[in-house]
Design a protein around this motif. Structure first.
Motif, PDB file in Angstrom:
ATOM      1  N   PHE A  24      20.886  31.402  -0.683  1.00  0.00           N
ATOM      2  CA  PHE A  24      20.417  30.854  -1.956  1.00  0.00           C
ATOM      3  C   PHE A  24      21.564  30.370  -2.839  1.00  0.00           C
ATOM      4  O   PHE A  24      21.342  29.521  -3.713  1.00  0.00           O
ATOM      5  N   SER A  45      13.335  29.062  -7.004  1.00  0.00           N
ATOM      6  CA  SER A  45      13.703  30.271  -6.273  1.00  0.00           C
ATOM      7  C   SER A  45      12.814  31.446  -6.643  1.00  0.00           C
ATOM      8  O   SER A  45      12.518  32.307  -5.803  1.00  0.00           O
ATOM      9  N   THR A 144      18.251  36.854  -4.952  1.00  0.00           N
ATOM     10  CA  THR A 144      17.888  35.438  -4.830  1.00  0.00           C
ATOM     11  C   THR A 144      18.133  34.695  -6.142  1.00  0.00           C
ATOM     12  O   THR A 144      18.726  33.613  -6.158  1.00  0.00           O
ATOM     13  N   THR A 148      21.175  31.951  -6.606  1.00  0.00           N
ATOM     14  CA  THR A 148      20.822  30.564  -6.939  1.00  0.00           C
ATOM     15  C   THR A 148      21.572  30.104  -8.179  1.00  0.00           C
ATOM     16  O   THR A 148      22.133  29.000  -8.223  1.00  0.00           O
TER      17      THR A 148
END
Length: 235
Positions: A24, A45, A144, A148
């Motif tokens: 990610f 995400s 995640t 991101t």
């Protein structure tokens, strides 16, 4: 005091967290390179939470083709419907509103880890099943979001093409290791790190078949290694 099943889920989530951080972070850098706004990237995400779909949809999002993204989501993420049918046998006695909210953290990886453990250990109590799933899903979900964001804000300082080399080997080795693993072993962590370290090296080998052969061989080696450990413990 954390529930013991929740703690066990957190331990088993470690290989997925390592993979998700690299995957990610690359997705964040990819979206920044396509000019997608930060907020849309983070929402993707958090709500889509599926790397294959997010990679496939980045061009459409950059062009504002929302309908195409919806069609892609239905086609690529149909697998989650089948996984949810399997997961529906768990979590007995848990209020549906809690299960629905927890599905924000549902992914192919969290499903694989949860289903593998609950099946292998024959855990039948719905509350224990649910706590284990949360232990897997929550750390992965948090990683995640953070990865991101980090990938997006650092994209200007990194060469995306170099970062994306990790995905060449990491994703297939990640899923091969999840398939081979059984709870209580840490071979999947080793396989995940191996994928990240070997990706740039193997990418220099001018053999396209290597992308398929190496992950499969790694999965076989991990499975045999774990089988040998199990045999040594029972002998």
């Amino acid at each position: 005091m954390l529930n013991p099943f929740f703690r066990k889920g957190m331990v088993d989530s470690l290989p997925v967290c390592v993979s998700f951080f690299l995957i990610f972070a690359s997705i964040g850098a990819l979206y920044q390179s396509h000019g997608v706004p930060l907020m849309e990237t983070l929402v993707g995400s958090l709500l889509i939470y599926a790397a294959p779909l997010q990679v496939a949809a980045v061009g459409y999002l950059a062009d504002g083709a929302a309908f195409s993204v919806i069609i892609l989501a239905l086609l690529i993420n149909f697998r989650f419907f089948l996984m949810a049918m399997v997961m529906s046998q768990y979590f007995h006695g848990i209020p549906k509103r809690k299960i629905l909210l927890s599905m924000l953290g549902f992914s192919a990886s969290t499903y694989t880890v949860t289903h593998s453990h609950l099946s292998a250990e024959n855990i039948t109590n719905g509350k224990s099943q649910f706590h284990f799933y949360l232990g897997v899903a929550i750390p992965c979900f948090v990683i995640t979001f953070c990865a991101t964001l980090l990938g997006y804000v650092s994209a200007e300082h990194l060469n995306y093409e170099s970062v994306s080399l990790f995905l060449v080997m990491l994703v297939p080795i990640h899923f091969a290791s999840l398939t081979a693993k059984r709870s209580g072993k840490d071979m999947s962590v080793l396989a995940t790190v191996m994928g990240g370290l070997c990706a740039p090296l193997l990418n220099e080998v001018d053999m396209k078949v290597m992308d398929l052969v190496i992950p499969i061989l790694c999965g076989i080696v991990i499975a045999l290694w774990e089988w040998k450990i199990k045999q040594d413990k029972t002998s």
